[in-house]
Motif scaffolding. Structure first.
Motif, PDB file in Angstrom:
ATOM      1  N   ARG A   1      26.294   6.741  39.635  1.00 23.10           N
ATOM      2  CA  ARG A   1      25.070   7.148  40.562  1.00 23.10           C
ATOM      3  C   ARG A   1      24.410   6.077  41.080  1.00 23.10           C
ATOM      4  NH1 ARG A   1      23.352  12.503  40.414  1.00 23.10           N
ATOM      5  NH2 ARG A   1      24.266  13.930  39.333  1.00 23.10           N
ATOM      6  N   LEU A   2      24.199   4.974  40.539  1.00 20.12           N
ATOM      7  CA  LEU A   2      23.444   3.877  40.785  1.00 20.12           C
ATOM      8  C   LEU A   2      23.715   3.529  42.483  1.00 20.12           C
ATOM      9  CD1 LEU A   2      23.659   1.270  37.715  1.00 20.12           C
ATOM     10  CD2 LEU A   2      22.040   3.271  38.270  1.00 20.12           C
ATOM     11  N   GLY A   3      25.046   3.354  42.676  1.00 24.82           N
ATOM     12  CA  GLY A   3      25.268   3.243  44.099  1.00 24.82           C
ATOM     13  C   GLY A   3      24.807   2.067  44.733  1.00 24.82           C
ATOM     14  N   ILE A   4      24.882   0.783  43.839  1.00 20.44           N
ATOM     15  CA  ILE A   4      24.120  -0.483  44.292  1.00 20.44           C
ATOM     16  C   ILE A   4      24.991  -0.790  45.642  1.00 20.44           C
ATOM     17  CG2 ILE A   4      23.919  -2.670  43.754  1.00 20.44           C
ATOM     18  CD1 ILE A   4      23.789  -1.993  40.793  1.00 20.44           C
ATOM     19  N   GLY A   5      23.885  -0.974  46.645  1.00 19.57           N
ATOM     20  CA  GLY A   5      24.399  -1.452  48.012  1.00 19.57           C
ATOM     21  C   GLY A   5      23.469  -1.697  49.048  1.00 19.57           C
ATOM     22  N   LEU A   6      23.786  -1.679  50.266  1.00 18.72           N
ATOM     23  CA  LEU A   6      22.643  -1.834  51.216  1.00 18.72           C
ATOM     24  C   LEU A   6      22.909  -0.865  52.145  1.00 18.72           C
ATOM     25  CD1 LEU A   6      22.826  -5.578  51.898  1.00 18.72           C
ATOM     26  CD2 LEU A   6      21.118  -4.437  50.634  1.00 18.72           C
ATOM     27  N   SER A   7      22.796   0.553  51.565  1.00 15.89           N
ATOM     28  CA  SER A   7      22.855   1.675  52.757  1.00 15.89           C
ATOM     29  C   SER A   7      21.699   2.044  53.673  1.00 15.89           C
ATOM     30  CB  SER A   7      23.174   2.921  51.704  1.00 15.89           C
ATOM     31  OG  SER A   7      22.171   3.505  50.892  1.00 15.89           O
ATOM     32  N   GLY A   8      20.732   1.388  52.946  1.00 18.73           N
ATOM     33  CA  GLY A   8      19.517   1.461  53.997  1.00 18.73           C
ATOM     34  C   GLY A   8      19.138   0.339  54.970  1.00 18.73           C
ATOM     35  N   GLY A   9      19.938  -0.632  55.055  1.00 22.71           N
ATOM     36  CA  GLY A   9      19.960  -1.793  55.834  1.00 22.71           C
ATOM     37  C   GLY A   9      19.114  -2.747  55.335  1.00 22.71           C
ATOM     38  N   VAL A  10      19.085  -4.066  55.874  1.00 21.68           N
ATOM     39  CA  VAL A  10      18.337  -4.975  55.380  1.00 21.68           C
ATOM     40  C   VAL A  10      16.701  -4.587  55.587  1.00 21.68           C
ATOM     41  CG1 VAL A  10      17.636  -7.248  55.830  1.00 21.68           C
ATOM     42  CG2 VAL A  10      20.040  -6.904  55.952  1.00 21.68           C
ATOM     43  N   GLY A  11      16.429  -4.204  56.770  1.00 18.84           N
ATOM     44  CA  GLY A  11      14.940  -3.608  56.905  1.00 18.84           C
ATOM     45  C   GLY A  11      14.612  -2.502  56.096  1.00 18.84           C
ATOM     46  N   GLY A  12      15.305  -1.626  55.535  1.00 16.27           N
ATOM     47  CA  GLY A  12      15.037  -0.715  54.755  1.00 16.27           C
ATOM     48  C   GLY A  12      14.772  -1.384  53.253  1.00 16.27           C
ATOM     49  N   VAL A  13      15.723  -2.322  52.824  1.00 23.15           N
ATOM     50  CA  VAL A  13      15.335  -2.861  51.649  1.00 23.15           C
ATOM     51  C   VAL A  13      14.158  -3.973  51.686  1.00 23.15           C
ATOM     52  CG1 VAL A  13      16.255  -4.932  50.180  1.00 23.15           C
ATOM     53  CG2 VAL A  13      17.812  -3.330  50.923  1.00 23.15           C
ATOM     54  N   LEU A  14      13.897  -4.399  52.876  1.00 23.72           N
ATOM     55  CA  LEU A  14      12.409  -5.088  53.022  1.00 23.72           C
ATOM     56  C   LEU A  14      11.472  -4.221  52.887  1.00 23.72           C
ATOM     57  CD1 LEU A  14      13.434  -7.958  55.602  1.00 23.72           C
ATOM     58  CD2 LEU A  14      13.357  -8.231  53.024  1.00 23.72           C
TER      59      LEU A  14
ATOM     60  N   ALA B   1      10.121   6.576  44.531  1.00 22.32           N
ATOM     61  CA  ALA B   1      10.740   7.578  45.542  1.00 22.32           C
ATOM     62  C   ALA B   1      10.523   7.042  46.908  1.00 22.32           C
ATOM     63  CB  ALA B   1      10.144   8.849  45.374  1.00 22.32           C
ATOM     64  N   PRO B   2       9.639   6.641  47.457  1.00 20.71           N
ATOM     65  CA  PRO B   2       9.376   6.085  48.811  1.00 20.71           C
ATOM     66  C   PRO B   2      10.176   4.834  48.898  1.00 20.71           C
ATOM     67  CG  PRO B   2       7.306   5.572  47.780  1.00 20.71           C
ATOM     68  CD  PRO B   2       8.107   6.788  46.874  1.00 20.71           C
ATOM     69  N   ALA B   3      10.407   3.980  48.035  1.00 24.30           N
ATOM     70  CA  ALA B   3      11.178   2.973  48.188  1.00 24.30           C
ATOM     71  C   ALA B   3      12.765   3.184  48.140  1.00 24.30           C
ATOM     72  CB  ALA B   3      11.031   1.961  46.753  1.00 24.30           C
ATOM     73  N   ALA B   4      13.336   4.251  47.506  1.00 25.64           N
ATOM     74  CA  ALA B   4      14.516   4.693  47.485  1.00 25.64           C
ATOM     75  C   ALA B   4      15.005   5.274  48.796  1.00 25.64           C
ATOM     76  CB  ALA B   4      14.660   5.677  46.203  1.00 25.64           C
ATOM     77  N   HIS B   5      13.625   6.084  49.277  1.00 26.28           N
ATOM     78  CA  HIS B   5      13.962   6.711  50.601  1.00 26.28           C
ATOM     79  C   HIS B   5      14.165   5.675  51.921  1.00 26.28           C
ATOM     80  CE1 HIS B   5      13.486   9.747  53.620  1.00 26.28           C
ATOM     81  NE2 HIS B   5      12.539   8.888  54.639  1.00 26.28           N
ATOM     82  N   ALA B   6      13.602   4.410  51.592  1.00 26.51           N
ATOM     83  CA  ALA B   6      13.517   3.338  52.613  1.00 26.51           C
ATOM     84  C   ALA B   6      14.849   2.526  52.318  1.00 26.51           C
ATOM     85  CB  ALA B   6      12.479   2.509  52.458  1.00 26.51           C
ATOM     86  N   ALA B   7      15.284   2.342  51.102  1.00 23.08           N
ATOM     87  CA  ALA B   7      16.238   1.260  50.823  1.00 23.08           C
ATOM     88  C   ALA B   7      17.743   2.119  50.577  1.00 23.08           C
ATOM     89  CB  ALA B   7      16.018   0.364  49.474  1.00 23.08           C
ATOM     90  N   GLY B   8      17.511   3.285  50.275  1.00 24.44           N
ATOM     91  CA  GLY B   8      18.852   3.901  49.832  1.00 24.44           C
ATOM     92  C   GLY B   8      19.543   3.259  48.517  1.00 24.44           C
ATOM     93  N   SER B   9      20.862   3.123  48.704  1.00 20.28           N
ATOM     94  CA  SER B   9      21.427   2.404  47.499  1.00 20.28           C
ATOM     95  C   SER B   9      20.956   0.975  47.440  1.00 20.28           C
ATOM     96  CB  SER B   9      22.798   2.639  47.986  1.00 20.28           C
ATOM     97  OG  SER B   9      23.295   1.617  48.985  1.00 20.28           O
ATOM     98  N   GLY B  10      20.103   0.405  48.379  1.00 15.32           N
ATOM     99  CA  GLY B  10      19.388  -1.016  48.250  1.00 15.32           C
ATOM    100  C   GLY B  10      18.242  -0.958  47.311  1.00 15.32           C
ATOM    101  N   LEU B  11      17.784   0.158  46.585  1.00 17.29           N
ATOM    102  CA  LEU B  11      16.705   0.084  45.794  1.00 17.29           C
ATOM    103  C   LEU B  11      16.693  -1.144  44.654  1.00 17.29           C
ATOM    104  CD1 LEU B  11      14.200   1.419  44.867  1.00 17.29           C
ATOM    105  CD2 LEU B  11      15.285   2.607  43.137  1.00 17.29           C
ATOM    106  N   LEU B  12      17.909  -1.356  44.179  1.00 14.81           N
ATOM    107  CA  LEU B  12      17.738  -2.275  43.168  1.00 14.81           C
ATOM    108  C   LEU B  12      17.664  -3.738  43.767  1.00 14.81           C
ATOM    109  CD1 LEU B  12      20.227  -1.228  40.495  1.00 14.81           C
ATOM    110  CD2 LEU B  12      17.779  -1.198  40.424  1.00 14.81           C
ATOM    111  N   PRO B  13      18.254  -3.967  44.814  1.00 15.28           N
ATOM    112  CA  PRO B  13      18.071  -5.358  45.251  1.00 15.28           C
ATOM    113  C   PRO B  13      16.714  -5.609  45.854  1.00 15.28           C
ATOM    114  CG  PRO B  13      20.289  -4.379  46.288  1.00 15.28           C
ATOM    115  CD  PRO B  13      19.694  -3.466  45.202  1.00 15.28           C
ATOM    116  N   ALA B  14      16.034  -4.454  46.218  1.00 16.66           N
ATOM    117  CA  ALA B  14      14.800  -4.282  46.912  1.00 16.66           C
ATOM    118  C   ALA B  14      13.898  -4.732  45.643  1.00 16.66           C
ATOM    119  CB  ALA B  14      14.178  -2.970  47.507  1.00 16.66           C
ATOM    120  N   LEU B  15      13.983  -4.132  44.371  1.00 20.65           N
ATOM    121  CA  LEU B  15      13.298  -4.601  43.163  1.00 20.65           C
ATOM    122  C   LEU B  15      13.308  -6.080  43.005  1.00 20.65           C
ATOM    123  CD1 LEU B  15      11.583  -3.228  41.083  1.00 20.65           C
ATOM    124  CD2 LEU B  15      13.516  -3.045  39.866  1.00 20.65           C
ATOM    125  N   ALA B  16      14.491  -6.560  43.194  1.00 22.88           N
ATOM    126  CA  ALA B  16      15.009  -7.885  42.902  1.00 22.88           C
ATOM    127  C   ALA B  16      14.178  -8.757  43.919  1.00 22.88           C
ATOM    128  CB  ALA B  16      16.571  -8.263  42.989  1.00 22.88           C
TER     129      ALA B  16
END
Length: 415
Positions: free
Chosen positions: A174-187, A35-50
């Motif tokens: 619903r997966l919405g893979i992208g970078l809506s949270g920005g690079v900073g949010g993904v990191l 949840a906090p990771a999705a809040h930070a990354a938005g649709s960038g959750l899966l790239p963040a996991l990677a």
């Protein structure tokens, strides 16, 4: 040089070592960090996991190479000391003991929050006392209990995946893979998700208690990490397919919310129970790892020498385990879980930075130095992408450790 002292008994094989690693990683992190990771990354959750997975892989590879060379309790504390010098080994040990003590408190509080929310601190303290007693009884008992916990957690996570992907509400859109949270949010999300991965080094810190460590540890670490990555990927995809990145970011109990939205409310109590069991498994392995690093540091007189004692019957560092249990119990009774998680992530990333730097100094083989360089850069990037408060507190605590080292005048202290 390491002070001479009684050695621990080698009883763990590859399967037991993998189970210890899984018990460390398949803990409460997957139930809480999404949840906090999705809040930070938005649709960038899966790239963040990677990203978190890549950094974890580099760290695991470096740790495995070092563990094969130095099969003793202490993990990166030993590696840093032997490869980089006494100071860097001390700094790694300090980062690990302090950061993972905070992790212990966070896991204990997670148990309390799921078992009895109104008395979370009291339940947390009771959990610490009970698991310290289990560890005191010997490593084989700890490995047996961890095996049971891992089986329960895997069953619960599998039920979540099946419920979500098998429901009519599951939607790949619903997966919405992208970078809506920005690079900073993904990191930042990757740094938070790393908290859920950081457990494979527990295998290395038990290097003095595994059979044929030069073969067992390098095999067990990537096996445990690979299984964990596969499980986390399936769970993240399943939960995202039901809640979407926005719903997941707003969830207070993401896996429980996901099965409820998927139309299986009867599974919610099972998921909550699974979260509590997972946190217990993580806490059990954490206490094991922190106490073994404390043992190694006590042998070198960086911590009180009394902590180096090994029980004559149970062959465990009983005084170190009791001391760690006492400190964690106090923290569990007083601190907030969110602050503990943030600080723990910073300390653990600092610990692995030293591991990668140590691995870089090993005899080069083709492409061998690429992994520790990527791991070191990844650890630094994720550590300083964490929330500002976590970074400030983390840097401050590391600075306290450095000052203590200089004041004591230990060999290798900065001048």
């Amino acid at each position: 040089m390491t002070a001479a002292g009684p050695e621990l008994r080698r009883t763990l094989g590859v399967r037991d070592a993998v189970i210890v690693g899984l018990g460390s990683m398949l803990g409460a992190g997957i139930f809480a960090a999404l949840a906090p990771a999705a809040h930070a990354a938005g649709s960038g959750l899966l790239p963040a996991l990677a990203v978190a997975a890549v950094v974890a892989y580099c760290n695991a590879t470096s740790s495995a190479r070092l563990a094969a060379r130095y099969p003793a309790s202490g993990g990166t504390y030993v590696y840093g000391r032997e490869r980089l010098g006494d100071f860097w080994g001390y700094l790694a040990g300090w980062s690990f003991v302090v950061g993972k003590t905070a992790s212990c408190a966070a896991m204990a509080l997670t148990v309390g929050a799921y078992v009895w929310p109104g008395q979370a601190h009291a339940v947390a303290v009771a959990a610490v006392v009970a698991l310290t007693a289990v560890n005191y009884g010997g490593i084989r008992k700890s490995a047996w209990l961890t095996r049971v916990i891992v089986a329960v957690v895997l069953a619960v996570l599998a039920s979540v995946v099946v419920a979500c992907l098998g429901s009519g509400r599951s939607d790949a859109g619903r997966l919405g893979i992208g970078l809506s949270g920005g690079v900073g949010g993904v990191l930042q999300a990757a740094g938070l998700l790393f908290f859920a991965f950081a457990g494979y080094a527990r295998i290395a810190t038990l290097g003095e208690e595994v059979r044929d460590p030069a073969r067992t540890v390098p095999r067990a670490i990537p096996l445990a990490l690979g299984i964990t990555l596969a499980v986390y990927g399936c769970v993240a995809l399943a939960v995202l397919s039901v809640l979407g990145p926005t719903g997941l970011g707003q969830a207070t109990a993401p896996l429980a919310d996901a099965v409820r939205v998927a139309g299986v409310p009867g599974l919610v109590p099972v998921v909550r129970a699974g979260a509590a069991v997972a946190a217990l498994g993580s806490l059990l392995a954490l206490i094991l790892g922190v106490s073994r690093t404390a043992l190694a540091m006590a042998r070198d007189h960086h911590l009180p020498g009394a902590l180096a004692a090994v029980h004559p019957r149970y062959q465990v560092p009983h005084r170190a385990e009791l001391a760690v249990g006492a400190v964690v119990a106090v923290l569990a009774a007083t601190v907030d879980v969110r602050g503990a998680i943030g600080f723990s992530s910073f300390g653990v990333l600092a610990y692995y930075a030293v591991a990668n730097a140590s691995a870089w100094t090993l005899e080069p083989v083709p492409m061998a130095r690429v992994v520790p360089v990527l791991g070191l850069a990844g650890c630094a990037l994720l550590a300083f992408s964490l929330p500002v408060v976590s970074v400030i507190v983390g840097v401050g605590v590391l600075a306290v450790g450095v000052v203590a080292y200089v004041v004591r005048g230990w060999p290798g202290a900065p001048r």
